[in-house]
Write an enzyme that holds these catalytic residues in place. Sequence first.
Site, PDB file in Angstrom:
ATOM      1  N   TYR A 144       0.453  -3.958  -5.341  1.00 14.19           N
ATOM      2  CA  TYR A 144       0.658  -3.168  -3.936  1.00 14.19           C
ATOM      3  C   TYR A 144       2.059  -3.306  -3.830  1.00 14.19           C
ATOM      4  CZ  TYR A 144      -4.234  -2.164  -3.477  1.00 14.19           C
ATOM      5  OH  TYR A 144      -5.462  -1.521  -3.785  1.00 14.19           O
ATOM      6  N   SER A 145       3.112  -2.268  -2.925  1.00 17.80           N
ATOM      7  CA  SER A 145       4.336  -2.764  -3.210  1.00 17.80           C
ATOM      8  C   SER A 145       5.109  -3.247  -1.863  1.00 17.80           C
ATOM      9  CB  SER A 145       4.851  -1.683  -2.962  1.00 17.80           C
ATOM     10  OG  SER A 145       4.868  -0.676  -4.027  1.00 17.80           O
ATOM     11  N   CYS A 343       8.682   7.524  -4.687  1.00 21.72           N
ATOM     12  CA  CYS A 343       8.039   5.607  -4.609  1.00 21.72           C
ATOM     13  C   CYS A 343       6.679   6.407  -4.419  1.00 21.72           C
ATOM     14  CB  CYS A 343       8.255   4.640  -4.231  1.00 21.72           C
ATOM     15  SG  CYS A 343       6.723   3.278  -3.980  1.00 21.72           S
ATOM     16  N   GLU A 383       9.227   5.055  -9.014  1.00 18.05           N
ATOM     17  CA  GLU A 383       8.621   4.213  -8.581  1.00 18.05           C
ATOM     18  C   GLU A 383       6.661   5.513  -8.746  1.00 18.05           C
ATOM     19  OE1 GLU A 383       7.834  -0.502  -9.432  1.00 18.05           O
ATOM     20  OE2 GLU A 383       7.046  -0.497  -7.657  1.00 18.05           O
ATOM     21  N   TYR A 385       2.752   6.674  -9.087  1.00 19.54           N
ATOM     22  CA  TYR A 385       1.600   5.841  -9.397  1.00 19.54           C
ATOM     23  C   TYR A 385       0.500   6.614  -8.764  1.00 19.54           C
ATOM     24  CZ  TYR A 385      -1.954   3.216 -11.110  1.00 19.54           C
ATOM     25  OH  TYR A 385      -3.853   2.883 -11.515  1.00 19.54           O
TER      26      TYR A 385
HETATM   27  C1  LIG Z   1       3.407  -0.467  -8.378  1.00 21.66           C
HETATM   28  C2  LIG Z   1       1.878   0.261  -8.372  1.00 21.66           C
HETATM   29  C3  LIG Z   1       2.120  -0.387  -6.257  1.00 21.66           C
HETATM   30  C4  LIG Z   1       1.586   0.480  -5.320  1.00 21.66           C
HETATM   31  N1  LIG Z   1       1.679   0.737  -4.089  1.00 21.66           N
HETATM   32  C5  LIG Z   1       1.296   0.374  -3.467  1.00 21.66           C
HETATM   33  C6  LIG Z   1       0.829   1.012  -2.222  1.00 21.66           C
HETATM   34  O1  LIG Z   1       2.117   0.246  -1.527  1.00 21.66           O
HETATM   35  N2  LIG Z   1       0.036   0.983  -1.473  1.00 21.66           N
HETATM   36  C7  LIG Z   1      -1.313   1.513  -1.698  1.00 21.66           C
HETATM   37  O2  LIG Z   1      -2.171   1.993  -1.232  1.00 21.66           O
HETATM   38  N3  LIG Z   1      -1.858   1.816  -3.306  1.00 21.66           N
HETATM   39  C8  LIG Z   1      -0.406   0.867  -3.982  1.00 21.66           C
HETATM   40  N4  LIG Z   1      -0.626   1.763  -4.637  1.00 21.66           N
HETATM   41  C9  LIG Z   1      -1.824   1.621  -6.277  1.00 21.66           C
HETATM   42  C10 LIG Z   1      -2.854   0.266  -5.725  1.00 21.66           C
HETATM   43  O3  LIG Z   1      -2.292  -0.511  -6.799  1.00 21.66           O
HETATM   44  C11 LIG Z   1      -4.302   1.053  -6.074  1.00 21.66           C
HETATM   45  O4  LIG Z   1      -4.526   1.740  -7.191  1.00 21.66           O
HETATM   46  C12 LIG Z   1      -5.075   1.268  -4.622  1.00 21.66           C
HETATM   47  O5  LIG Z   1      -5.269   1.259  -3.697  1.00 21.66           O
HETATM   48  C13 LIG Z   1      -6.545   1.669  -5.232  1.00 21.66           C
HETATM   49  O6  LIG Z   1      -6.994   0.881  -5.492  1.00 21.66           O
HETATM   50  P1  LIG Z   1      -8.839   0.824  -5.477  1.00 21.66           P
HETATM   51  O7  LIG Z   1      -9.679  -0.418  -5.605  1.00 21.66           O
HETATM   52  O8  LIG Z   1      -8.994   0.820  -3.424  1.00 21.66           O
HETATM   53  O9  LIG Z   1      -9.732   1.440  -6.337  1.00 21.66           O
HETATM   54  P2  LIG Z   1     -10.410   1.388  -7.639  1.00 21.66           P
HETATM   55  O10 LIG Z   1     -11.443   0.578  -7.177  1.00 21.66           O
HETATM   56  O11 LIG Z   1      -9.748   0.930  -8.366  1.00 21.66           O
HETATM   57  O12 LIG Z   1     -10.278   3.013  -7.911  1.00 21.66           O
HETATM   58  C14 LIG Z   1      -9.715   3.920  -8.408  1.00 21.66           C
HETATM   59  C15 LIG Z   1     -10.446   4.579  -9.105  1.00 21.66           C
HETATM   60  O13 LIG Z   1     -10.883   5.307  -8.384  1.00 21.66           O
HETATM   61  C16 LIG Z   1     -10.867   7.437  -9.078  1.00 21.66           C
HETATM   62  N5  LIG Z   1     -10.385   8.341  -8.416  1.00 21.66           N
HETATM   63  C17 LIG Z   1      -9.580   7.585  -7.445  1.00 21.66           C
HETATM   64  N6  LIG Z   1      -9.559   9.112  -7.274  1.00 21.66           N
HETATM   65  C18 LIG Z   1     -10.218   9.979  -6.622  1.00 21.66           C
HETATM   66  C19 LIG Z   1     -10.595  10.949  -6.602  1.00 21.66           C
HETATM   67  N7  LIG Z   1     -10.145  11.849  -5.437  1.00 21.66           N
HETATM   68  N8  LIG Z   1     -11.427  11.626  -6.877  1.00 21.66           N
HETATM   69  C20 LIG Z   1     -12.037  11.016  -8.667  1.00 21.66           C
HETATM   70  N9  LIG Z   1     -11.902   9.647  -8.495  1.00 21.66           N
HETATM   71  C21 LIG Z   1     -11.344   9.278  -8.226  1.00 21.66           C
HETATM   72  C22 LIG Z   1      -9.777   6.702 -10.400  1.00 21.66           C
HETATM   73  O14 LIG Z   1     -10.111   6.361 -11.580  1.00 21.66           O
HETATM   74  C23 LIG Z   1      -8.637   5.403 -10.269  1.00 21.66           C
HETATM   75  O15 LIG Z   1      -8.456   5.213 -11.411  1.00 21.66           O
HETATM   76  C24 LIG Z   1       0.204   0.773  -6.056  1.00 21.66           C
HETATM   77  C25 LIG Z   1       0.151   1.224  -7.541  1.00 21.66           C
HETATM   78  C26 LIG Z   1       1.295   0.324  -8.245  1.00 21.66           C
HETATM   79  C27 LIG Z   1       0.626   0.369 -10.190  1.00 21.66           C
HETATM   80  N1  LIG Z   2       5.106   1.485  -6.378  1.00 24.91           N
HETATM   81  C1  LIG Z   2       4.425   2.205  -6.182  1.00 24.91           C
HETATM   82  O1  LIG Z   2       4.345   3.159  -7.676  1.00 24.91           O
HETATM   83  C2  LIG Z   2       3.481   2.901  -5.391  1.00 24.91           C
HETATM   84  C3  LIG Z   2       3.970   2.448  -3.877  1.00 24.91           C
HETATM   85  C4  LIG Z   2       2.785   3.038  -3.010  1.00 24.91           C
HETATM   86  C5  LIG Z   2       1.970   3.859  -3.088  1.00 24.91           C
HETATM   87  N2  LIG Z   2       1.844   3.912  -4.119  1.00 24.91           N
HETATM   88  C6  LIG Z   2       1.116   5.379  -4.564  1.00 24.91           C
HETATM   89  O2  LIG Z   2       1.209   6.326  -4.071  1.00 24.91           O
HETATM   90  C7  LIG Z   2       0.186   7.212  -3.788  1.00 24.91           C
HETATM   91  C8  LIG Z   2       0.302   7.591  -2.051  1.00 24.91           C
HETATM   92  O3  LIG Z   2      -0.288   8.332  -1.505  1.00 24.91           O
HETATM   93  P1  LIG Z   2      -1.503   8.056  -0.374  1.00 24.91           P
HETATM   94  O4  LIG Z   2      -2.571   8.430  -0.397  1.00 24.91           O
HETATM   95  O5  LIG Z   2      -0.698   7.022   0.448  1.00 24.91           O
HETATM   96  O6  LIG Z   2      -0.433   9.697   0.900  1.00 24.91           O
HETATM   97  P2  LIG Z   2      -1.344  11.033   1.473  1.00 24.91           P
HETATM   98  O7  LIG Z   2      -1.094  10.126   3.075  1.00 24.91           O
HETATM   99  O8  LIG Z   2      -2.263  11.738   0.643  1.00 24.91           O
HETATM  100  O9  LIG Z   2       0.382  11.438   1.630  1.00 24.91           O
HETATM  101  C9  LIG Z   2       1.643  12.409   0.372  1.00 24.91           C
HETATM  102  C10 LIG Z   2       1.551  13.415   0.533  1.00 24.91           C
HETATM  103  O10 LIG Z   2       2.462  13.942  -0.690  1.00 24.91           O
HETATM  104  C11 LIG Z   2       2.034  15.677  -1.015  1.00 24.91           C
HETATM  105  N3  LIG Z   2       1.396  16.015  -2.106  1.00 24.91           N
HETATM  106  C12 LIG Z   2       0.555  16.097  -2.667  1.00 24.91           C
HETATM  107  N4  LIG Z   2       1.014  16.239  -4.365  1.00 24.91           N
HETATM  108  C13 LIG Z   2       2.550  16.949  -4.105  1.00 24.91           C
HETATM  109  C14 LIG Z   2       3.601  16.940  -4.971  1.00 24.91           C
HETATM  110  N5  LIG Z   2       3.056  17.329  -6.096  1.00 24.91           N
HETATM  111  N6  LIG Z   2       4.414  16.786  -4.765  1.00 24.91           N
HETATM  112  C15 LIG Z   2       4.972  16.407  -3.521  1.00 24.91           C
HETATM  113  N7  LIG Z   2       3.698  16.018  -2.401  1.00 24.91           N
HETATM  114  C16 LIG Z   2       3.261  15.822  -2.594  1.00 24.91           C
HETATM  115  C17 LIG Z   2       0.476  15.336  -0.282  1.00 24.91           C
HETATM  116  O11 LIG Z   2       0.600  17.008   0.554  1.00 24.91           O
HETATM  117  P3  LIG Z   2      -0.952  17.464   0.317  1.00 24.91           P
HETATM  118  O12 LIG Z   2      -2.426  16.358   0.747  1.00 24.91           O
HETATM  119  O13 LIG Z   2      -1.386  17.727   1.937  1.00 24.91           O
HETATM  120  O14 LIG Z   2      -1.066  18.581  -0.874  1.00 24.91           O
HETATM  121  C18 LIG Z   2       0.532  14.359   1.695  1.00 24.91           C
HETATM  122  O15 LIG Z   2       1.507  15.479   2.155  1.00 24.91           O
HETATM  123  C19 LIG Z   2      -0.559   6.535  -3.992  1.00 24.91           C
HETATM  124  O16 LIG Z   2      -1.606   7.416  -5.349  1.00 24.91           O
HETATM  125  C20 LIG Z   2      -0.739   5.515  -4.035  1.00 24.91           C
HETATM  126  O17 LIG Z   2      -1.177   5.089  -5.419  1.00 24.91           O
HETATM  127  C21 LIG Z   2       2.804   3.777  -6.136  1.00 24.91           C
END
Ligand SMILES: Cc1cc2nc3c(=O)[nH]c(=O)nc-3n(C[C@H](O)[C@H](O)[C@H](O)COP(=O)(O)OP(=O)(O)OC[C@H]3O[C@@H](n4cnc5c(N)ncnc54)[C@H](O)[C@@H]3O)c2cc1C
Ligand SMILES: NC(=O)c1ccc[n+]([C@@H]2O[C@H](COP(=O)([O-])OP(=O)(O)OC[C@H]3O[C@@H](n4cnc5c(N)ncnc54)[C@H](OP(=O)(O)O)[C@@H]3O)[C@@H](O)[C@H]2O)c1
Length: 385
Positions: A144-145, A343, A383, A385
């Site tokens: 998690y960021s 991000c 970054e 994901y």
């Molecule tokens: C560097 C980094 C930073 C991140 N920072 C954040 C952050 O700040 N906040 C945040 O909320 N998350 C963040 N994430 C994402 C976070 O790490 C988790 O992946 C996320 O919270 C989901 O984990 P979980 O254990 O709840 O889901 P899990 O139990 O691990 O389930 C996830 C799995 O469910 C499946 N899945 C998910 N969505 C669907 C769908 N719509 N349909 C079918 N299958 C699906 C996929 O197989 C996926 O791999 C970050 C990820 C990375 C790599």
């Molecule tokens: N450091 C990291 O790597 C990091 C940190 C934090 C979060 N994450 C990841 O970021 C994602 C955030 O998801 P969330 O559920 O918090 O977001 P969310 O509330 O669903 O918001 C995402 C927004 O992006 C839009 N979107 C969908 N497809 C897009 C595309 N191709 N280009 C641009 N915008 C698009 C969505 O629009 P519509 O839904 O209306 O299509 C929505 O407005 C998660 O997958 C999380 O794992 C990664």
Amino acid sequence: MAAAVTAAVSFPSSKSSTLPTRTSLICPERVTLKKVYREASAGGRVVSVRAQVTTTEAAPPAKAVKHSKKQEEGVVVNKFKPKNPYVGRVLLNTKITADDAPGETWHMVFSTDGEMPYREGQSIGVIPDGIDPKNGKPHKLRLYSIASSALGDFGDSKTVSISLFPPNFSLSSLGVISSIQVSLCVKRLVYTNDAGETVKGVCSNFLCDLKPGSEVTMTGPVGKEMLMPKDPNATVVMLATGTGIAPFRSFLWKMFFEKHEDYKFEGLAWLFLGVPTSSSLLYKEEFEKMKEKAPDNFRLDFAVSREQTNEKGEKMYIQTRMAQYAEELWELLKKDNTYVYMCGLKGMEKGIDDIMVSLAAKDGIDWLDYKKQLKKAEQWNVEVY
Ligand SMILES: Cc1cc2nc3c(=O)[nH]c(=O)nc-3n(C[C@H](O)[C@H](O)[C@H](O)COP(=O)(O)OP(=O)(O)OC[C@H]3O[C@@H](n4cnc5c(N)ncnc54)[C@H](O)[C@@H]3O)c2cc1C
Ligand SMILES: NC(=O)c1ccc[n+]([C@@H]2O[C@H](COP(=O)([O-])OP(=O)(O)OC[C@H]3O[C@@H](n4cnc5c(N)ncnc54)[C@H](OP(=O)(O)O)[C@@H]3O)[C@@H](O)[C@H]2O)c1
């Protein structure tokens, strides 16, 4: 244009070495034994001068010391690993999306007693309680960021009160005397699988359900990609979708809500945040407060995908909003001190590339080549994901 990365390279010491001690990472070849003859002028006569470079084949490879343009000095990585994690306590956990938003996002603060020495832009790992039924082993960590600045949400040098928390909230009310904290911004993952069943993500649901006082097992901190630039006069363009806002909240707190002896931001911070509905806008009040405090140094643009469209009626994604400032953004990207950070959702990267391709093409520039140079110069940081 973005400058090439240069770095100091130390050669093994040799009494007769005449090589300079600085060179560029661009030509990392090993130097071998060479005799160098050069002509020089002495008293009107041309004489042959022989210089010997005695760097030997047996010497170990030169070690490049990279001078990062980001705030990288002293950054700690992986202090806590899954085998020796840190166990903190939940100080606060609050839902920050409205009840009618599509999905829930929570802001949570954990105590760390100063043991998790993170920097703005890093992430932590969380190991959710319980056993993975698939293999009978403890759950694996999820990253998690970090959403707080390095001082934590309740750090000493804050210049504002925090609207997210109750008005009389204080750490001492929770029995905490003094502690640096780490905050996260977590979306509760709930989806329907192919069989039509509702599936809850393991770690995000564990985190969003945590009550104050409960323990949470953490690893890290990790990551250097998203560290802030050192230059306090830089232009920092931040592109976030959903919870991808986390590292930028952390940047912006340091820039606008804190006082630091060695850092005063005087550049331009420009945040683009994409969310589905206005009820899911994250930290909106904090960002508006920042804008009031520093109107010349902070720009804020939202892309609300399910409520807004552009003039062609297309869905307002972050890249659609950016396209409205295309020329301005492209001009900024030509500057050496513009840093872009992205991000959130993986899909956003392609969408943003697509608008950049046409902008760069107008100047006869191949975007993908240009992006490579920006990345090398640490000016394009991703970054997703
Ligand atoms: C560097 C980094 C930073 C991140 N920072 C954040 C952050 O700040 N906040 C945040 O909320 N998350 C963040 N994430 C994402 C976070 O790490 C988790 O992946 C996320 O919270 C989901 O984990 P979980 O254990 O709840 O889901 P899990 O139990 O691990 O389930 C996830 C799995 O469910 C499946 N899945 C998910 N969505 C669907 C769908 N719509 N349909 C079918 N299958 C699906 C996929 O197989 C996926 O791999 C970050 C990820 C990375 C790599
Ligand atoms: N450091 C990291 O790597 C990091 C940190 C934090 C979060 N994450 C990841 O970021 C994602 C955030 O998801 P969330 O559920 O918090 O977001 P969310 O509330 O669903 O918001 C995402 C927004 O992006 C839009 N979107 C969908 N497809 C897009 C595309 N191709 N280009 C641009 N915008 C698009 C969505 O629009 P519509 O839904 O209306 O299509 C929505 O407005 C998660 O997958 C999380 O794992 C990664």
